[in-house]
Scaffold this active site. Structure first.
Site, mmCIF file in Angstrom:
data_model
loop_
_atom_site.group_PDB
_atom_site.id
_atom_site.type_symbol
_atom_site.label_atom_id
_atom_site.label_comp_id
_atom_site.label_asym_id
_atom_site.label_seq_id
_atom_site.Cartn_x
_atom_site.Cartn_y
_atom_site.Cartn_z
ATOM 1 C CG ASN A 1 -2.026 1.250 1.251
ATOM 2 O OD1 ASN A 1 -1.729 2.118 0.846
ATOM 3 N ND2 ASN A 1 -2.954 0.674 1.334
ATOM 4 C CG ASP B 1 -3.027 4.321 0.786
ATOM 5 O OD1 ASP B 1 -3.057 4.379 -0.426
ATOM 6 O OD2 ASP B 1 -3.920 4.037 1.131
ATOM 7 C CG HIS B 2 1.639 6.462 3.951
ATOM 8 N ND1 HIS B 2 0.039 6.944 4.863
ATOM 9 C CD2 HIS B 2 1.264 5.668 5.438
ATOM 10 C CE1 HIS B 2 -0.738 6.841 5.136
ATOM 11 N NE2 HIS B 2 -0.167 5.778 6.076
ATOM 12 N NE ARG C 1 6.831 21.344 1.206
ATOM 13 C CZ ARG C 1 8.873 22.042 1.944
ATOM 14 N NH1 ARG C 1 8.747 21.451 0.759
ATOM 15 N NH2 ARG C 1 8.861 22.421 2.697
ATOM 16 C CG HIS D 1 -7.530 3.830 1.322
ATOM 17 N ND1 HIS D 1 -7.867 4.071 2.091
ATOM 18 C CD2 HIS D 1 -9.184 4.312 0.746
ATOM 19 C CE1 HIS D 1 -8.955 4.575 2.834
ATOM 20 N NE2 HIS D 1 -10.080 4.436 1.318
ATOM 21 N NE ARG E 1 -8.261 7.561 4.674
ATOM 22 C CZ ARG E 1 -9.396 7.034 5.346
ATOM 23 N NH1 ARG E 1 -9.926 7.765 5.269
ATOM 24 N NH2 ARG E 1 -8.275 6.103 6.099
ATOM 25 N NE ARG F 1 -7.350 11.673 5.157
ATOM 26 C CZ ARG F 1 -7.715 10.934 6.419
ATOM 27 N NH1 ARG F 1 -6.752 10.521 7.026
ATOM 28 N NH2 ARG F 1 -9.043 10.697 6.781
ATOM 29 C CG HIS F 2 -3.538 9.021 1.268
ATOM 30 N ND1 HIS F 2 -4.547 8.404 0.377
ATOM 31 C CD2 HIS F 2 -3.486 8.672 1.972
ATOM 32 C CE1 HIS F 2 -5.341 7.591 0.798
ATOM 33 N NE2 HIS F 2 -4.424 7.822 2.318
ATOM 34 C CD GLU G 1 -7.051 -0.429 1.448
ATOM 35 O OE1 GLU G 1 -6.583 0.907 2.245
ATOM 36 O OE2 GLU G 1 -6.066 -1.382 1.606
ATOM 37 C CB THR H 1 -5.395 4.694 9.726
ATOM 38 O OG1 THR H 1 -6.131 3.175 8.564
ATOM 39 C CG2 THR H 1 -5.415 4.104 10.588
ATOM 40 C CB THR H 2 -9.115 1.987 7.853
ATOM 41 O OG1 THR H 2 -8.607 1.993 5.892
ATOM 42 C CG2 THR H 2 -10.727 0.800 7.269
ATOM 43 C CD GLU I 1 -7.254 -6.073 3.349
ATOM 44 O OE1 GLU I 1 -7.653 -5.365 2.343
ATOM 45 O OE2 GLU I 1 -6.242 -5.446 3.994
ATOM 46 C CG HIS J 1 -5.095 -1.503 9.754
ATOM 47 N ND1 HIS J 1 -4.996 -0.964 11.134
ATOM 48 C CD2 HIS J 1 -6.394 -1.127 8.624
ATOM 49 C CE1 HIS J 1 -4.799 0.489 10.182
ATOM 50 N NE2 HIS J 1 -5.708 0.539 9.332
ATOM 51 N N GLY J 2 -2.099 -2.602 9.995
ATOM 52 C CA GLY J 2 -0.626 -2.796 11.136
ATOM 53 C C GLY J 2 0.109 -3.782 11.419
ATOM 54 N N GLY K 1 1.238 -1.154 4.438
ATOM 55 C CA GLY K 1 1.373 -0.053 3.642
ATOM 56 C C GLY K 1 2.530 1.123 4.740
ATOM 57 C CG HIS K 2 2.282 3.394 9.005
ATOM 58 N ND1 HIS K 2 3.046 3.538 9.732
ATOM 59 C CD2 HIS K 2 1.867 4.949 8.642
ATOM 60 C CE1 HIS K 2 3.206 4.271 10.365
ATOM 61 N NE2 HIS K 2 3.175 5.178 10.120
HETATM 62 N N1 PXP Z 1 -6.012 -3.403 4.315
HETATM 63 C C1 PXP Z 1 -7.001 -2.364 4.104
HETATM 64 C C2 PXP Z 1 -8.420 -1.982 3.993
HETATM 65 C C3 PXP Z 1 -6.389 -0.779 5.017
HETATM 66 O O1 PXP Z 1 -7.100 -0.164 4.356
HETATM 67 C C4 PXP Z 1 -5.419 -0.265 5.073
HETATM 68 C C5 PXP Z 1 -4.771 1.080 5.024
HETATM 69 O O2 PXP Z 1 -5.219 1.522 4.563
HETATM 70 C C6 PXP Z 1 -4.369 -1.621 4.584
HETATM 71 C C7 PXP Z 1 -4.887 -2.778 4.678
HETATM 72 C C8 PXP Z 1 -2.549 -0.917 4.718
HETATM 73 O O3 PXP Z 1 -2.003 -0.991 6.641
HETATM 74 P P1 PXP Z 1 -1.330 -0.094 7.013
HETATM 75 O O4 PXP Z 1 -1.039 0.947 6.434
HETATM 76 O O5 PXP Z 1 -0.927 -0.143 8.636
HETATM 77 O O6 PXP Z 1 0.078 -1.390 6.740
#
Ligand code: PXP
Length: 250
Positions: free
Chosen positions: A8, A10-11, A19, A44, A46, A50-51, A71, A101-102, A152, A202-203, A224-225
């Site tokens: 992911n 997104d970041h 910026r 994702h 949104r 935002r990103h 997403e 976040t979600t 998921e 997630h996480g 992602g993060h």
């Molecule tokens: N899966 C879904 C459905 C999410 O919404 C996210 C966060 O955007 C992730 C996975 C990834 O989560 P993380 O960035 O914490 O790894």
């Protein structure tokens, strides 16, 4: 079987949007992740943009050679974007305007008609549909009834119990961790038994992904993060490789 890893990114866009400029490039990030061995790219889009922006999805659709998973909330606006751009997969997620976040899985039972409507339209456009869901058997059954191809499983609770919001060392000895792992395993087994493909995310980090990577039902991770955070110090290619190792090294 080793699970697939969708990164992911997104970041990368979060940093760009800080910026409102053109760097860092989301397309370059996707290319580096793919070259490092990622099986797919997840973004994702949104409601508040935002990103990730609409043009990012259009450009990723043209350049990603592996698998593009987008997403989005199950709204008419988002479904229309997916119908137009046709990513390989759409993951339906809940979305609150003020969340960082979600925050958890989609309540498919409580929003059944709108979810089913979105699933029907996305499938008619030839898109593989996944639903982000808490490890809850009734919600998984509802996802199946909606016609989704995949669920998921939301690992937010597990992530909080292991790594925690302060990124301390994993607390695997906590009985609450084994209980949450059992809940995820039962959900994954049930989902697979009724014909759903099972993903998780997630996480997740290189420190806490292994117990999930050992679950044979989980075929895909969306992470992602942690990868993007590691990339700040070791580079994106190395960060993706580290995670691939952690998913494989079980
Ligand atoms: N899966 C879904 C459905 C999410 O919404 C996210 C966060 O955007 C992730 C996975 C990834 O989560 P993380 O960035 O914490 O790894």
């Amino acid at each position: 079987m080793t699970a697939r890893l969708n990164v992911n990114i997104d970041h990368v866009a979060t940093l760009r949007e800080a910026r409102k400029t053109i760097e860092p490039s989301v397309l370059e990030a996707a290319r580096i992740c793919e070259n490092a061995g990622a099986h797919g790219i997840t973004v994702h889009i949104r409601g508040d943009r935002r990103h990730i922006q609409d043009h990012d999805i259009e450009e990723l659709k043209q350049t990603v050679t592996t698998y593009l998973n987008v997403e989005m909330a199950a709204t008419d606006e988002m479904v229309a974007i997916a119908e137009r751009i046709k990513p390989d997969a759409v993951s339906l997620v809940p979305e609150g305007p003020n969340e960082i976040t979600t925050e958890g899985g989609l309540d498919v039972i409580g929003n059944f008609d709108s979810v089913k409507n979105a699933v029907d339209k996305l499938k008619a456009a030839g898109i593989h549909v996944s639903i982000f869901i808490d490890p809850d058997i009734d919600q998984i059954d509802a996802a199946k009834r909606s016609g989704a191809n995949q669920v998921e499983i939301c690992t937010a609770e597990y992530a909080e119990l292991t790594v925690g919001s302060q990124a301390a060392s994993p607390r695997f000895s906590d009985p609450a961790v084994s209980a949450e792992l059992s809940r995820i395993a039962a959900a994954a087994e049930h989902a697979k038994s009724i014909g759903l493909i099972v993903a998780a995310g997630h996480g997740l980090t290189t420190s806490n992904v292994a117990p999930l990577a050992r679950m044979p039902e989980i075929e895909e991770f969306n992470i992602g993060h942690h990868i993007i955070s590691r990339a700040v110090f070791v580079g994106l290619e190395n960060a993706v490789k580290e995670m691939l190792e952690s998913v494989r090294n079980i």
